[in-house]
Design an enzyme around this catalytic site. Sequence first.
Site, short mmCIF file in Angstrom:
data_model
loop_
_atom_site.label_atom_id
_atom_site.label_comp_id
_atom_site.label_asym_id
_atom_site.label_seq_id
_atom_site.Cartn_x
_atom_site.Cartn_y
_atom_site.Cartn_z
N TYR A 54 -34.31 58.36 107.38
CA TYR A 54 -32.89 57.98 107.46
C TYR A 54 -32.02 59.02 108.17
CZ TYR A 54 -29.01 54.98 106.10
OH TYR A 54 -27.96 54.10 106.11
N LYS B 132 -27.91 66.39 113.17
CA LYS B 132 -27.51 67.52 112.32
C LYS B 132 -28.47 68.71 112.44
CE LYS B 132 -24.28 64.98 111.32
NZ LYS B 132 -23.05 64.88 110.58
N ASP C 99 -18.43 63.02 115.96
CA ASP C 99 -19.13 63.72 114.87
C ASP C 99 -19.42 65.19 115.16
OD1 ASP C 99 -20.32 63.43 112.23
OD2 ASP C 99 -22.28 63.66 113.18
N ARG D 191 -28.66 61.52 103.76
CA ARG D 191 -29.19 62.87 103.88
C ARG D 191 -29.60 63.40 102.50
NH1 ARG D 191 -25.82 66.29 104.60
NH2 ARG D 191 -23.94 65.04 104.68
N HIS E 187 -18.95 70.42 113.26
CA HIS E 187 -18.97 69.04 112.74
C HIS E 187 -17.59 68.43 113.00
CE1 HIS E 187 -19.88 66.29 109.02
NE2 HIS E 187 -20.24 65.71 110.13
N SER F 262 -18.55 64.71 105.76
CA SER F 262 -19.24 63.44 105.97
C SER F 262 -18.50 62.29 105.28
CB SER F 262 -20.66 63.54 105.43
OG SER F 262 -21.32 64.61 106.07
N CYS G 4 -15.56 61.12 105.78
CA CYS G 4 -14.16 61.44 105.46
C CYS G 4 -13.21 61.13 106.62
CB CYS G 4 -14.03 62.90 105.05
SG CYS G 4 -14.75 63.22 103.44
N ARG H 153 -24.93 52.04 107.83
CA ARG H 153 -24.42 52.59 109.08
C ARG H 153 -24.71 51.66 110.26
NH1 ARG H 153 -22.37 58.33 109.16
NH2 ARG H 153 -22.48 58.89 106.97
P1 GTP Z 1 -19.90 61.05 109.00
O1 GTP Z 1 -20.41 60.12 110.06
O2 GTP Z 1 -20.61 60.91 107.70
O3 GTP Z 1 -19.84 62.48 109.44
O4 GTP Z 1 -18.42 60.59 108.61
P2 GTP Z 1 -17.03 60.37 109.31
O5 GTP Z 1 -16.17 61.54 109.01
O6 GTP Z 1 -17.17 59.96 110.73
O7 GTP Z 1 -16.48 59.17 108.44
P3 GTP Z 1 -15.79 57.80 108.82
O8 GTP Z 1 -14.72 57.94 109.84
O9 GTP Z 1 -16.85 56.82 109.13
O10 GTP Z 1 -15.07 57.45 107.44
C1 GTP Z 1 -15.73 56.91 106.39
C2 GTP Z 1 -14.82 56.44 105.29
O11 GTP Z 1 -13.52 57.03 105.26
C3 GTP Z 1 -14.61 54.94 105.35
O12 GTP Z 1 -14.86 54.43 104.06
C4 GTP Z 1 -13.15 54.80 105.72
O13 GTP Z 1 -12.63 53.63 105.20
C5 GTP Z 1 -12.52 56.05 105.12
N1 GTP Z 1 -11.32 56.47 105.88
C6 GTP Z 1 -11.29 56.90 107.16
N2 GTP Z 1 -10.03 57.21 107.57
C7 GTP Z 1 -9.25 56.99 106.50
C8 GTP Z 1 -7.85 57.13 106.26
O14 GTP Z 1 -7.06 57.52 107.13
N3 GTP Z 1 -7.40 56.82 105.02
C9 GTP Z 1 -8.23 56.38 104.04
N4 GTP Z 1 -7.72 56.11 102.85
N5 GTP Z 1 -9.55 56.23 104.22
C10 GTP Z 1 -10.06 56.53 105.42
C1 SPV Z 2 -23.04 62.97 108.06
O1 SPV Z 2 -23.58 62.85 106.94
O2 SPV Z 2 -22.17 63.83 108.29
C2 SPV Z 2 -23.41 62.03 109.14
C3 SPV Z 2 -24.48 61.08 108.89
O3 SPV Z 2 -22.82 62.09 110.20
S1 SPV Z 2 -26.06 61.79 109.13
O4 SPV Z 2 -26.40 61.63 110.54
O5 SPV Z 2 -26.99 61.06 108.28
O6 SPV Z 2 -26.03 63.18 108.80
MN MN Z 3 -21.33 63.76 110.27
#
Ligand code: GTP
Ligand code: SPV
Ligand code: MN
Length: 654
Positions: free
Chosen positions: A236, A245, A312, A95, A265, A287, A289, A424
């Site tokens: 992207y 979003k 999400d 983004r 979110h 994001s 996290c 992704r």
């Molecule tokens: P968006 O799709 O961008 O909104 O993100 P999301 O919040 O769905 O993120 P996602 O669950 O894909 O997490 C991405 C990153 O966080 C990865 O690198 C994971 O390894 C890390 N991660 C997720 N859960 C944990 C956790 O409980 N502990 C740690 N240390 N890392 C975590």
């Molecule tokens: C985020 O950035 O929070 C995502 C990925 O979930 S995107 O769809 O690119 O915004």
């Molecule tokens: Mn997201």
Amino acid sequence: MVTKKTCKKAAGCACKKAAPAVAEKQPTKNAKLLAWVNQYVKLCQPDNVYWCTGTKKEWKDICEQMVANGQFIKLTSKNRKDCYLARSHESDVARVEGRTYISSKEKVEAGPTNNWEDPAQLKETLRGLYKGCMKGRTMYIIPFAMGPLGNPITKLGVEITDSPYVVVNMEIMTRVGTQVLKAIDKGADFVPCLHSVGAPLKKGQKDVAWPCAPMEKKYIVQFPEDGEIWSFGSGYGGNALLGKKCFALRIASTLARREGWMAEHMLILKLTSPEGHVHYMTAAFPSACGKTNLAMMQPRLEGWKLETVGDDIAWIKPGKDGRLYAINPENGFFGVAPGTSKDSNPNALDSCNKNTIFTNVVLTPDGDIWWEDMGVKAPKEGVDWKGNPCYVCADDPYRMGPKPGMTKKEIKEMGYVAAHKNSRFTAPAVNCPVLDKDGFEGLFDGEPVGVPIDAMLFGGRRPSTIPLVNQAKDWTHGVFMGAAAGSEITAAVISDKIGQVRRDPMAMLPFCGYNMGDYFMHWLTMALRTDATKLPKIFFVNWFRKDADGNFMWPGYGDNSRVLKWICERIEGNVEAVETPIGFLPNPDDIDLTGCDVSKKTLKELLTVDKAGWEKELEGLGADWAAKEDFYGRLPYALKAKLNEIKDGLAKMK
Ligand code: GTP
Ligand code: SPV
Ligand code: MN
């Protein structure tokens, strides 16, 4: 409608043969839709116009056409049935918050956290860019639904795009098809979403693998008063898949405010205890996290069962009984690849076994994919996200480097990764082995109302100060917690500040379609729109505390079930907590550590109030609000009062 050329071949055909101008059969009679489409056919000047039907065959045809055009690589591994790999342009990997606008009539309505420009001016600039921008390309028209068809919370959209990549991703991420068009024909409203990669082709010019425009020409614009989305120059993720979003958060948040609901979110999960008690929870983490991870986590506690409703976005509405109910408006997962492993998130990996699109990961010699921290040994040799060869690291079979025989240290020092950090997978939700099918279809007890929410979690990546879990004392305190959230910036956004902590209220900083101060007030008013005694309990969690050596103190992932268990016990009123000025903290003995090697000492550290740290935190929050001029005067007094109340409480602490 008359299109310049009509290709009779399959969808996505890049055929450049001129055909006589003919009136293409229109699959809709809706005047608003036809007028909107015709206007942009005229302005963007595509070679062809194609109305998407959302069938499986169409999806495959377009994917195969992209293979033929060199824009997709078909994966041949038996683990990846009907899976494809795309590599984006090096400049178009996430983004672009710096190029994203909330273009309301007045700047104060967008608030200090959004880029703003006058809508009339911005539309003029963009019309200039859209003029002739689809020359040499096919314009695709994608009718889509955000939410299950027939659910009263569901809303419709139509995206115009010149990117076949966007089409096949939207066909996974949303419910695309003729049914939607039928609903629009019957008069249902839709959100118009205009998108172009901004890379017209001259006569005979060969296309590139990932067309896009340079950064200064990228625009991701929301016009909240018109309810329109105009996106230009990027192909992207959230920049281009406009249902996500742009619509489901930025535009939807403005609709939600007007109509008395919430667009957040947030992931949505269903948790069942060994005794069979069911609780639905949502969680807002910024994001990259951990939403996808928590949404499909495999509990490490005997007898606990977790199911996924969404990973999400949540649309949340007060129900007739005064409770809050949520639906997942999406149809798939656009998940972060690196870090997704058999250990950390087996259900996400399993979701990617078929009908999945991978973007910017490593291609292996056996036609499979690989990324960092996949928990799978790297192939001897592969192709990295930029299309260059990469090789297994000399002293770590789980790493790859740009040259043969490189050491882990050398690779790290170069800052090299073989899969982009924001690479992704786009996977259909139905692939998820732990999908809560009813919840995903927006059903509770057979009724299309969404699932009733018992707890809402906020969180972020915070290496210090913020405890493992902390319960808000009441709704207002919970809203304060969300408003005060901060997190390290991740690779989900193109930024030179990755790793720095910033305020990200409710994980909505990049996604709130209006003044954040008004958004806080909207959250507060939910207590009046519902039965306040039935509101979800609010918790703040932090899986990311680090020790003095920079190691995570909490194992995270499946072990987060230990925290969710405590949350369930709090909801049910089965466990006492320690009241502190910052909230209710668990007695360390009440976090179930069975089968987990976290020491009592570490747990205690994760659950104590770091007085000096919190004083600094609140100081920083006050300074941030002041720098934003209290959101141009829109910051609710109740939140300022809460800040002072917590400060006073801390001052009195020994
Ligand atoms: P968006 O799709 O961008 O909104 O993100 P999301 O919040 O769905 O993120 P996602 O669950 O894909 O997490 C991405 C990153 O966080 C990865 O690198 C994971 O390894 C890390 N991660 C997720 N859960 C944990 C956790 O409980 N502990 C740690 N240390 N890392 C975590
Ligand atoms: C985020 O950035 O929070 C995502 C990925 O979930 S995107 O769809 O690119 O915004
Ligand atoms: Mn997201």
